[in-house]
Design a protein around this motif. Structure first.
Motif, mmCIF file in Angstrom:
data_model
loop_
_atom_site.group_PDB
_atom_site.id
_atom_site.type_symbol
_atom_site.label_atom_id
_atom_site.label_comp_id
_atom_site.label_asym_id
_atom_site.label_seq_id
_atom_site.Cartn_x
_atom_site.Cartn_y
_atom_site.Cartn_z
ATOM 1 N N VAL A 1 43.544 -20.116 61.009
ATOM 2 C CA VAL A 1 42.476 -19.886 61.221
ATOM 3 C C VAL A 1 41.368 -20.269 60.330
ATOM 4 O O VAL A 1 41.438 -19.939 59.284
ATOM 5 N N PRO A 2 40.189 -20.640 61.153
ATOM 6 C CA PRO A 2 39.236 -20.809 60.056
ATOM 7 C C PRO A 2 38.520 -19.728 59.503
ATOM 8 O O PRO A 2 38.095 -18.819 60.351
ATOM 9 N N PRO A 3 38.338 -19.424 57.986
ATOM 10 C CA PRO A 3 37.694 -18.228 57.787
ATOM 11 C C PRO A 3 36.383 -18.198 57.991
ATOM 12 O O PRO A 3 35.730 -19.513 58.037
ATOM 13 N N SER A 4 35.551 -17.210 57.765
ATOM 14 C CA SER A 4 34.071 -16.983 57.833
ATOM 15 C C SER A 4 33.242 -17.866 57.119
ATOM 16 O O SER A 4 32.271 -18.470 57.163
ATOM 17 N N GLU A 5 34.130 -18.180 56.007
ATOM 18 C CA GLU A 5 33.260 -18.863 55.006
ATOM 19 C C GLU A 5 33.103 -20.324 55.251
ATOM 20 O O GLU A 5 32.083 -21.241 54.820
ATOM 21 N N VAL A 6 33.918 -20.971 56.232
ATOM 22 C CA VAL A 6 33.540 -22.261 56.709
ATOM 23 C C VAL A 6 32.176 -22.477 57.265
ATOM 24 O O VAL A 6 31.699 -23.527 57.158
ATOM 25 N N PHE A 7 31.639 -21.582 58.000
ATOM 26 C CA PHE A 7 30.292 -21.715 58.489
ATOM 27 C C PHE A 7 29.415 -20.651 58.263
ATOM 28 O O PHE A 7 28.313 -20.420 58.597
ATOM 29 N N ALA A 8 29.687 -20.271 56.562
ATOM 30 C CA ALA A 8 28.734 -19.104 56.109
ATOM 31 C C ALA A 8 27.848 -19.984 55.539
ATOM 32 O O ALA A 8 27.661 -21.075 55.300
ATOM 33 N N ASN A 9 26.564 -19.247 55.321
ATOM 34 C CA ASN A 9 25.353 -19.960 54.726
ATOM 35 C C ASN A 9 25.509 -20.114 53.266
ATOM 36 O O ASN A 9 26.445 -19.532 52.659
ATOM 37 N N LEU A 10 24.682 -20.703 52.489
ATOM 38 C CA LEU A 10 24.952 -21.126 51.288
ATOM 39 C C LEU A 10 24.909 -20.034 50.102
ATOM 40 O O LEU A 10 25.399 -20.073 49.110
ATOM 41 N N THR A 11 24.163 -18.841 50.501
ATOM 42 C CA THR A 11 24.235 -17.672 49.666
ATOM 43 C C THR A 11 25.689 -17.206 49.699
ATOM 44 O O THR A 11 26.088 -16.584 48.592
ATOM 45 N N ILE A 12 26.561 -17.344 50.689
ATOM 46 C CA ILE A 12 27.934 -16.916 50.603
ATOM 47 C C ILE A 12 28.813 -17.964 50.115
ATOM 48 O O ILE A 12 29.668 -17.841 49.517
ATOM 49 N N ASN A 13 28.636 -18.999 50.525
ATOM 50 C CA ASN A 13 29.447 -20.205 50.284
ATOM 51 C C ASN A 13 28.451 -21.539 49.959
ATOM 52 O O ASN A 13 27.820 -22.267 50.843
ATOM 53 N N PRO A 14 28.302 -21.711 48.560
ATOM 54 C CA PRO A 14 27.303 -22.563 48.023
ATOM 55 C C PRO A 14 27.553 -23.998 48.474
ATOM 56 O O PRO A 14 27.064 -24.756 48.448
ATOM 57 N N ASP A 15 29.146 -24.205 48.777
ATOM 58 C CA ASP A 15 29.450 -25.535 49.255
ATOM 59 C C ASP A 15 28.987 -26.038 50.506
ATOM 60 O O ASP A 15 29.083 -27.113 50.607
ATOM 61 N N ASN A 16 28.235 -25.214 51.341
ATOM 62 C CA ASN A 16 27.589 -25.454 52.451
ATOM 63 C C ASN A 16 26.268 -26.031 52.542
ATOM 64 O O ASN A 16 25.411 -26.098 53.563
ATOM 65 N N ALA A 17 25.760 -25.988 51.279
ATOM 66 C CA ALA A 17 24.402 -26.553 51.150
ATOM 67 C C ALA A 17 24.038 -27.746 51.625
ATOM 68 O O ALA A 17 22.859 -27.823 52.268
ATOM 69 N N GLY A 18 24.853 -28.864 51.715
ATOM 70 C CA GLY A 18 24.751 -30.112 52.484
ATOM 71 C C GLY A 18 24.617 -30.017 53.813
ATOM 72 O O GLY A 18 24.078 -30.849 54.259
ATOM 73 N N PHE A 19 24.971 -28.802 54.493
ATOM 74 C CA PHE A 19 24.772 -28.872 56.037
ATOM 75 C C PHE A 19 23.510 -28.416 56.369
ATOM 76 O O PHE A 19 22.969 -28.120 57.467
ATOM 77 N N CYS A 20 22.483 -27.876 55.335
ATOM 78 C CA CYS A 20 21.164 -27.583 55.699
ATOM 79 C C CYS A 20 20.245 -28.760 55.819
ATOM 80 O O CYS A 20 20.086 -29.551 54.885
ATOM 81 N N VAL A 21 20.060 -29.066 57.161
ATOM 82 C CA VAL A 21 19.282 -30.263 57.387
ATOM 83 C C VAL A 21 18.048 -29.933 58.225
ATOM 84 O O VAL A 21 18.062 -28.996 59.083
ATOM 85 N N PRO A 22 16.846 -30.338 57.950
ATOM 86 C CA PRO A 22 16.819 -31.303 56.710
ATOM 87 C C PRO A 22 16.806 -30.320 55.162
ATOM 88 O O PRO A 22 17.071 -29.218 55.366
ATOM 89 N N ALA A 23 17.171 -31.241 54.197
ATOM 90 C CA ALA A 23 17.480 -30.442 52.978
ATOM 91 C C ALA A 23 16.523 -29.174 52.803
ATOM 92 O O ALA A 23 15.400 -29.074 52.832
ATOM 93 N N GLY A 24 17.288 -28.070 52.499
ATOM 94 C CA GLY A 24 16.679 -26.742 52.288
ATOM 95 C C GLY A 24 16.394 -26.006 53.547
ATOM 96 O O GLY A 24 16.000 -24.803 53.424
ATOM 97 N N ASN A 25 16.414 -26.565 54.623
ATOM 98 C CA ASN A 25 16.176 -25.937 55.876
ATOM 99 C C ASN A 25 17.550 -25.268 56.434
ATOM 100 O O ASN A 25 18.477 -25.751 57.165
#
Length: 471
Positions: free
Chosen positions: A295-319
Motif C-alpha cells: 500500500v502507498p504510505p501516507s508519506e507519498v502525498f504528505a506535504n513538504l514539512t512531513i516529506n521534504p522530497d515532495n517539495a517539487g510537487f508544490c506548483v507554482p513553486a512554493g505554493n
C-alpha cells in the motif's frame, strides 16, 4: 549377519540424510534454484508466459465512478460548507491490451502503446449513464482561472452572467465522464485556445496515454516491465525538482519476480502525472494463491514539512497544499484539478471537515496492490483516487471546491489463478525437498533404533519358551 548389515546401513543412511537435509535447508539451495529459474523465465520475450500476460493482461479490470451530488449550491455561494451525497457506482469493464509491440536493443527493451476501452456494466452499477448529477462546472472554473487578470476577464464574466452559466451545474453522468460540447467553451474559443468539449475522461476511451518503452528484464530481473521512457522522455517536466520528475517503476500491471517484504514497489501513473511507491503491509491469499499486500504510505502525498522530497510537487513553486492533495493542473491543460484519495483519506483533517458527507476509511478508500512474491504477478489491485476541483473567489466572478471518487479494481481470474497456483505448488514442493530428506532421515533413525534395541535383547532360554500351564 545380513540383518546386522542392513541395520547399520540404515543408521549410516539416516545420519547422511539428516546432514544433507539440514545443510540444504540452511543454505536454501532449492529456494535459490527456484528463484534463479523464475528470474530467467520471467522475461518479456515472444513465446513466454510473462510476455503473454504483459501483452494481454488476463485479470478483468473494472473502473467504478462515484459522484458527489451537491445539495446546497446556493448556500455554498453564500459561504456555507458544501453538503454532498455520494451516488454510484457507475461500473465499466476496462480492456487494456498492449499494441504496436516492438522489441529494441537485442531484446533488452520493448516499445508499446496501451489503449484502454471502457464498456458500461449495468449489472454492476447503481444507476445509468443518463443519471443527472449536480456538481462543479469544471469548464467554467477553468475559463475563470485562465481569464483571471487578463484584458478579457470582465467580458468573460459578463458572458457567463448573460448565459446563466455558474460555477455549479447539472450534468448527465455519461457526458460528465466521456465528454460533451460545452456552451461556454464554444463561445470563448476565439479568446482562449481550448477544446470546446469537456469530460473527465474525454478522449480517453479507445485511446492510449502515450508511447511506452519498457525494460524486458533480460539483463536484470529487477528491471522486468520497468518503464524506461514515456512519450520519448525519460523524465517529466511538470514539477520543479529532479526527484519529482523522475519516471520510476512499472505501469502497475506487473512487477519483477522474487519480491521481498523490505522493498518498495514503484508505479508510474499518467493519471496522477507522477510516480508513487507502495510498501509491504501484510500477507494475503487470493483464490488460494499466496501474496504480499503493498500500500502507498501516507508519506507519498504528505506535504513538504512531513516529506521534504515532495517539495517539487508544490506548483507554482512554493505554493504547497496540505497533506493528501496533489495539484495536477500543470498536466491538465490548466484546469484546477486536485487529486486525493477518496473522501480525503490520509489527508489533513481540515479537508474532511470542509465538506459535509466525507467519511474516510481504510477498507474502502485505500489503494492496495496484492502480488505473488515469486512471480511478481498481480493478484488483486484497487486504485482509488478522487478528482477535486479547486474553487477560489475571484473579483469578477461568483465564487466558491469539490469532487468525484474513481475506483479501479482488478482481481486475478480463475484460469490464471489455477496456472499460478500450479506454479506456486510446484515451487513449494521443490523448496521443501530438504525437509522431506530430513523426515526420511528421521524415519530411518527410528527404524535403526528399534532394530538395535531388539538386537540388544538376550535370547530366551528353552525354559522361558515353555508354557506357564501344562495340560
Amino acid at each position: 549377519m545380513l540383518r546386522s548389515c542392513c541395520v547399520y546401513g540404515a543408521g549410516v543412511l539416516c545420519v547422511l540424510l539428516l546432514i544433507a537435509g539440514i545443510a540444504m535447508a540452511l543454505t536454501q539451495v532449492f529456494q535459490k534454484l527456484i528463484n534463479n529459474t523464475i528470474k530467467e523465465q520471467v522475461v518479456l520475450e515472444n513465446g513466454t508466459e510473462a510476455f503473454s500476460v504483459f501483452q494481454n493482461p488476463p485479470p478483468p479490470v473494472y473502473m467504478q465512478f462515484y459522484f458527489f451530488n451537491l445539495t446546497n449550491p446556493a448556500e455554498v455561494l453564500d459561504g456555507d460548507k458544501p453538503f454532498v451525497l455520494q451516488i454510484g457506482p457507475y461500473t465499466y469493464r476496462s480492456y487494456r491490451p498492449k499494441e504496436e509491440v516492438k522489441f529494441l536493443d537485442n531484446g533488452t527493451r520493448v516499445e508499446a502503446v496501451n489503449p484502454k476501452t471502457y464498456v458500461f456494466e449495468p449489472n454492476m452499477s447503481r444507476g445509468s449513464e443518463d443519471d443527472i448529477v449536480r456538481t462543479v462546472n469544471i469548464p467554467a472554473v477553468t475559463v475563470m482561472e485562465k481569464a483571471k487578470g487578463r484584458w478579457f476577464e470582465s467580458f468573460v464574466s459578463a458572458l457567463m452572467k448573460s448565459n446563466n452559466i455558474g460555477v455549479f451545474g447539472t450534468f448527465r453522468v455519461g457526458d460528465l465522464l466521456w465528454g460533451y460540447e460545452d456552451p461556454l467553451l464554444k463561445l470563448i474559443k476565439k479568446l482562449i485556445t481550448m477544446d470546446d468539449h469537456f469530460g473527465l475522461f474525454y478522449k480517453k476511451n479507445g485511446t492510449d496515454d502515450g508511447d511506452y518503452i519498457f525494460f524486458t528484464g533480460k539483463q536484470n530481473y529487477q528491471d522486468f516491465a520497468r518503464i524506461d521512457k514515456w512519450n520519448g522522455q525519460s523524465t517529466l517536466n511538470w514539477w520543479s525538482t529532479e526527484g519529482c520528475n523522475r519516471i520510476n517503476g512499472t505501469d502497475g500491471a506487473s512487477f519483477h519476480p522474487v519480491i521481498t517484504k523490505t522493498e518498495k514497489l514503484y508505479i508510474f501513473s499518467s493519471d496522477l502525472c507522477r510516480s508513487i511507491y507502495a510498501q509491504y503491509e501484510s500477507d494475503v491469499s487470493v483464490r488460494g494463491v499466496p501474496g504480499f499486500r503493498f500500500v502507498p504510505p501516507s508519506e507519498v502525498f504528505a506535504n513538504l514539512t512531513i516529506n521534504p522530497d515532495n517539495a517539487g510537487f508544490c506548483v507554482p513553486a512554493g505554493n504547497c497544499l496540505g497533506s493528501g492533495l496533489l495539484n495536477v493542473s500543470v498536466c491538465q491543460e490548466g484546469a484546477p484539478i486536485i487529486m486525493s484519495s477518496p473522501h480525503f483519506y490520509q489527508a489533513d483533517d481540515r479537508f474532511v471537515q470542509d465538506v459535509f458527507g466525507m467519511n474516510p476509511n481504510k477498507e474502502e478508500h485505500e489503494t492496495v496492490i496484492d502480488v505473488n512474491p515469486l512471480t511478481g504477478m498481480l493478484l488483486r489491485g484497487a486504485k482509488r483516487v478522487q478528482v477535486n476541483v479547486y474553487l477560489r473567489k475571484y473579483e469578477s466572478f461568483l465564487s466558491s471546491k469539490r469532487v468525484h471518487p474513481v475506483f479501479q479494481s482488478v482481481v486475478i481470474d480463475e484460469e490464471s489463478s489455477k496456472k499460478l497456483y500450479a506454479v506456486v505448488t510446484e515451487a513449494n514442493v521443490i523448496v521443501n525437498i530438504p525437509f522431506i530428506v530430513i523426515s526420511v532421515g528421521i524415519l530411518l533413525g527410528v527404524i535403526f533404533i528399534v532394530f538395535m534395541c531388539r538386537q540388544q535383547m538376550p535370547p530366551s532360554t528353552e525354559a522361558e519358551r515353555q508354557p506357564l500351564l501344562s495340560s
